[in-house]
Design a protein around this motif. Structure first.
Motif, short mmCIF file in Angstrom:
data_model
loop_
_atom_site.label_atom_id
_atom_site.label_comp_id
_atom_site.label_asym_id
_atom_site.label_seq_id
_atom_site.Cartn_x
_atom_site.Cartn_y
_atom_site.Cartn_z
N MET A 193 10.07 19.65 -7.23
CA MET A 193 10.76 18.38 -7.26
C MET A 193 9.82 17.28 -7.75
N VAL A 194 10.38 16.33 -8.43
CA VAL A 194 9.60 15.23 -8.98
C VAL A 194 9.33 14.20 -7.90
N GLN A 195 8.05 13.86 -7.71
CA GLN A 195 7.70 12.83 -6.75
C GLN A 195 7.98 11.45 -7.31
N ASP A 196 8.27 10.50 -6.43
CA ASP A 196 8.46 9.11 -6.80
C ASP A 196 7.16 8.38 -6.48
N GLU A 197 6.26 8.34 -7.45
CA GLU A 197 4.93 7.75 -7.25
C GLU A 197 4.99 6.26 -6.89
N ALA A 198 6.01 5.55 -7.36
CA ALA A 198 6.09 4.10 -7.15
C ALA A 198 6.24 3.72 -5.68
N VAL A 199 6.74 4.60 -4.87
CA VAL A 199 6.99 4.26 -3.47
C VAL A 199 5.80 4.60 -2.56
N ILE A 200 4.92 5.48 -3.00
CA ILE A 200 3.76 5.87 -2.19
C ILE A 200 2.84 4.68 -2.01
N GLY A 201 2.45 4.41 -0.77
CA GLY A 201 1.59 3.28 -0.46
C GLY A 201 2.33 2.01 -0.11
N ARG A 202 3.64 2.02 -0.21
CA ARG A 202 4.47 0.85 0.13
C ARG A 202 4.79 0.87 1.62
N THR A 203 4.99 -0.32 2.17
CA THR A 203 5.48 -0.41 3.54
C THR A 203 6.96 -0.73 3.49
N GLY A 234 13.31 -4.61 -6.47
CA GLY A 234 14.48 -4.65 -5.58
C GLY A 234 14.18 -3.92 -4.29
N SER A 235 15.21 -3.58 -3.56
CA SER A 235 15.06 -2.81 -2.33
C SER A 235 15.84 -1.50 -2.47
N GLU A 236 15.22 -0.41 -2.03
CA GLU A 236 15.84 0.90 -2.11
C GLU A 236 15.70 1.61 -0.78
N GLY A 269 10.33 13.85 -3.17
CA GLY A 269 11.30 13.94 -4.25
C GLY A 269 12.70 13.76 -3.68
N CYS A 270 13.68 13.67 -4.54
CA CYS A 270 15.09 13.54 -4.11
C CYS A 270 15.29 12.43 -3.08
N ARG A 271 14.61 11.30 -3.26
CA ARG A 271 14.76 10.12 -2.40
C ARG A 271 14.41 10.39 -0.94
N ALA A 272 13.41 11.22 -0.70
CA ALA A 272 12.90 11.50 0.64
C ALA A 272 11.39 11.28 0.65
N VAL A 273 10.89 10.67 1.74
CA VAL A 273 9.47 10.35 1.84
C VAL A 273 8.94 10.70 3.23
N ASP A 274 7.62 10.84 3.33
CA ASP A 274 6.93 10.98 4.61
C ASP A 274 6.33 9.63 4.96
N VAL A 275 6.44 9.23 6.24
CA VAL A 275 5.97 7.93 6.68
C VAL A 275 5.13 8.05 7.94
N ILE A 276 4.29 7.02 8.17
CA ILE A 276 3.56 6.88 9.42
C ILE A 276 3.77 5.45 9.90
N LYS A 277 3.60 5.24 11.20
CA LYS A 277 3.72 3.89 11.76
C LYS A 277 2.63 3.02 11.15
N TRP A 278 2.95 1.77 10.85
CA TRP A 278 2.02 0.87 10.19
C TRP A 278 1.87 -0.40 10.99
N ALA A 279 0.62 -0.80 11.20
CA ALA A 279 0.30 -2.10 11.78
C ALA A 279 -0.63 -2.79 10.79
N ASP A 280 -0.25 -3.94 10.29
CA ASP A 280 -1.05 -4.65 9.31
C ASP A 280 -2.38 -5.07 9.93
N PRO A 281 -3.50 -4.62 9.39
CA PRO A 281 -4.79 -4.97 9.97
C PRO A 281 -5.10 -6.47 9.90
#
Length: 83
Positions: free
Chosen positions: A1-11, A34-36, A59-71
């Motif tokens: 599946m094709v990864q969506d590189e643009a979303v990696i690293g976004r909060t 925009g927002s997706e 890929g296919c509009r699915a991502v892995d996430v972790i909890k984020w606290a802005d340092p």
């Protein structure tokens, strides 16, 4: 599946909480001017409204996430005015 590189690293914000390995939630991410929404998977359950960091695209509009606290939030204690 094709990864969506643009979303990696976004909060983003969970609009539906995750259930850890039992199932995904849904995240709203500002990307590409925009927002997706994406399905959001996490190792541990995370509540609706939590701020999370996208660490991987499945890929296919699915991502892995972790909890984020802005340092930089610790600077909100008045330390930013010093100097």
């Amino acid at each position: 599946m094709v990864q969506d590189e643009a979303v990696i690293g976004r909060t983003g914000e969970l609009i539906i909480g995750t259930r850890g390995t039992a199932g995904p939630g849904e995240i709203l991410v500002r990307v590409r001017g925009g927002s997706e929404t994406f399905l959001a998977w996490s190792q541990e359950p995370l509540p609706t409204g939590a701020t999370v960091l996208v660490i991987e695209s499945r890929g296919c509009r699915a991502v892995d996430v972790i909890k984020w606290a802005d340092p930089l939030d610790v600077l909100g204690d008045g330390h930013a005015d010093a100097g």
